[in-house]
Design a protein around this motif. Structure first.
Motif, PDB file in Angstrom:
ATOM      1  N   GLN A   1       0.901  -1.260  -0.030  1.00 46.70           N
ATOM      2  CA  GLN A   1       0.007   0.146  -0.042  1.00 46.70           C
ATOM      3  C   GLN A   1       0.826   1.338  -0.210  1.00 46.70           C
ATOM      4  N   LYS A   2       0.381   2.180  -0.609  1.00 44.06           N
ATOM      5  CA  LYS A   2       1.458   3.317  -0.897  1.00 44.06           C
ATOM      6  C   LYS A   2       1.067   4.356   0.462  1.00 44.06           C
ATOM      7  N   ASN A   3       2.241   4.905   0.649  1.00 42.69           N
ATOM      8  CA  ASN A   3       2.549   5.604   2.222  1.00 42.69           C
ATOM      9  C   ASN A   3       1.770   6.746   1.770  1.00 42.69           C
ATOM     10  N   ILE A   4       1.036   7.340   2.631  1.00 39.91           N
ATOM     11  CA  ILE A   4       0.365   8.815   2.639  1.00 39.91           C
ATOM     12  C   ILE A   4       1.182   9.871   2.158  1.00 39.91           C
ATOM     13  N   MET A   5       2.521   9.532   2.493  1.00 42.66           N
ATOM     14  CA  MET A   5       3.347  10.744   2.134  1.00 42.66           C
ATOM     15  C   MET A   5       3.691  10.713   0.818  1.00 42.66           C
ATOM     16  N   GLU A   6       3.551   9.562   0.078  1.00 53.00           N
ATOM     17  CA  GLU A   6       3.784   9.520  -1.525  1.00 53.00           C
ATOM     18  C   GLU A   6       2.555  10.115  -2.464  1.00 53.00           C
ATOM     19  N   TYR A   7       1.461  10.614  -1.689  1.00 45.22           N
ATOM     20  CA  TYR A   7       0.302  11.064  -2.261  1.00 45.22           C
ATOM     21  C   TYR A   7       0.691  12.779  -2.483  1.00 45.22           C
ATOM     22  N   GLU A   8       0.145  13.135  -3.630  1.00 43.35           N
ATOM     23  CA  GLU A   8       0.222  14.692  -3.837  1.00 43.35           C
ATOM     24  C   GLU A   8      -1.109  15.281  -2.910  1.00 43.35           C
ATOM     25  N   THR A   9      -0.934  16.314  -2.002  1.00 38.67           N
ATOM     26  CA  THR A   9      -2.142  16.559  -1.208  1.00 38.67           C
ATOM     27  C   THR A   9      -3.035  17.390  -2.524  1.00 38.67           C
TER      28      THR A   9
END
Ligand code: MRU
Length: 361
Positions: A3-11
């Motif tokens: 699962q992708k870490n939340i920090m890897e998403y663009e806000t």
């Protein structure tokens, strides 16, 4: 499945092909990570109002992308007709939330670019607007990084840091403001111990700050809002870092409700209280915090949200201001991308803007 870490998403992001605003629906975090694709004025307005996208800088970036997307939908050949519709959409987006000045700051910046390029053909004008919106986002990352660098100079390895609400990556393009010194410290082996106030009534601290920091491997402890005095009295906190939604010219600062309680307690226990403020959040047109408009939100956020059953009697009066103003004398320093302003803020904030002006010459 990894699962992708939340920090890897663009806000906040934009799909330039489909002309859609992309945001993480923050009302669903930490349980569900859902990316929303928005393209109508109502969808974008609602997303800001409902706090699906939130935090002063992230609201500013969303508004910039939002007004560009709405501009691409305007069918007009002459500038005056185009601009009349552009101004209408600008004012509509601007009405979504009143306190964070980044919203109107970003829309004014987009508006100025639009007017300055009134002689251009429609397609060229739209390209220029897109460039400006992308620049607003990119600058925000640099601003947060600089706030992190200046903030890090104010603490030492092993320190305890308390923060309120979410002024983290989820509130900005990257790093956050109040969390920027924490993330930079993490990269440099500072081993901070962070206390995240849960932040009633919408729980941005528990749901978002704790989620971000925990996902990044930072030592974070969630506390209820009424526990900050205890952890400070125990000597567990060496500094408080908070974000802000609007700073007045005298340094009075509006931030998430409960911030001024933290500042008052910090003063009592001699813990320095720092406000992390991009210059886009400083409103030099307002003399003091008394002039900052404070958003009031629905009673249900206090009486029902998060509870299995309503927890206050039907019909009882509720007061639900989303922000409060911390008096400038409780603030040890205002950390900007151009350095740390200290009291008297009337003078030091002017110097910060002078530095900004010199840097952009
Ligand atoms: O109501 P919110 O969640 O938008 O409030 C956010 C805050 O108060 C933040 O501290 C502030 O916007 C700074 S975010 C870098």
């Amino acid at each position: 499945m990894s699962q992708k870490n939340i920090m890897e998403y663009e806000t906040v992001d934009i799909d330039i092909n489909t002309k859609e605003l992309l945001i993480i629906d923050q009302t669903k975090l930490p349980g569900t990570t859902e990316i929303l694709r928005l393209s109508t004025a109502k969808e974008i307005w609602d997303a800001i109002y409902l706090l699906q996208v939130r935090g002063a800088p992230a609201i500013g970036v969303s508004a910039a992308f939002g007004i560009y997307i709405l501009a691409t939908q305007i069918k007009a050949d002459d500038f005056d007709t185009f601009y009349a519709e552009f101004a209408k959409q600008r004012d509509y987006l601007d009405s979504s939330r009143p306190t964070a000045v980044n919203l109107s700051w970003a829309l004014k910046r987009m508006d100025a670019v639009c007017v300055a390029n009134k002689d251009k053909y429609r397609d060229e004008l739209l390209d220029i607007l897109l460039k400006e919106a992308l620049a607003i986002k990119e600058e925000d990352t640099w601003v947060c990084k600089m706030i992190g660098e200046y903030g890090l100079e104010l603490v030492k390895p092993g320190d305890g840091i308390l923060t309120h609400c979410n002024a983290g990556q989820l509130a900005t393009s990257k790093y956050g403001t109040a969390t920027a010194p924490i993330y930079l410290g993490q990269e440099r082996g500072y081993n901070f111990r962070v206390f995240a106030d849960e932040t009633r009534p919408l729980l941005q601290g528990a749901r978002l700050t704790a989620y971000e920091l925990h996902s990044s491997g930072v030592d974070v402890t969630v506390i209820c809002d009424n526990m900050s005095a205890m952890v400070m009295k125990n000597g567990w906190v060496n500094a408080v870092f908070v974000g802000c939604d609007r700073v007045a010219a005298n340094g009075d600062t509006a931030n998430k409700i409960g911030t001024s309680v933290v500042a008052t307690v910090a003063k009592r226990y001699n813990v320095p209280f720092y406000v992390c403020a991009p210059t886009s959040t400083i409103d030099m047109s307002l003399e003091s915090g008394d002039l900052i408009p404070i958003e009031e939100r629905k009673a249900e956020e206090v009486t029902e949200m998060w509870y299995k059953e309503r927890m206050a009697p039907e019909g009882v009066k509720v007061f639900n201001p989303a922000f409060d103003v911390t008096d400038n004398d409780l603030i040890a320093g205002i950390i900007t991308e151009f350095g740390v302003a200290r009291a008297p803020y009337n003078e030091s904030l002017k110097e910060i803007f002078k530095k900004k002006e010199d840097a952009t010459k």
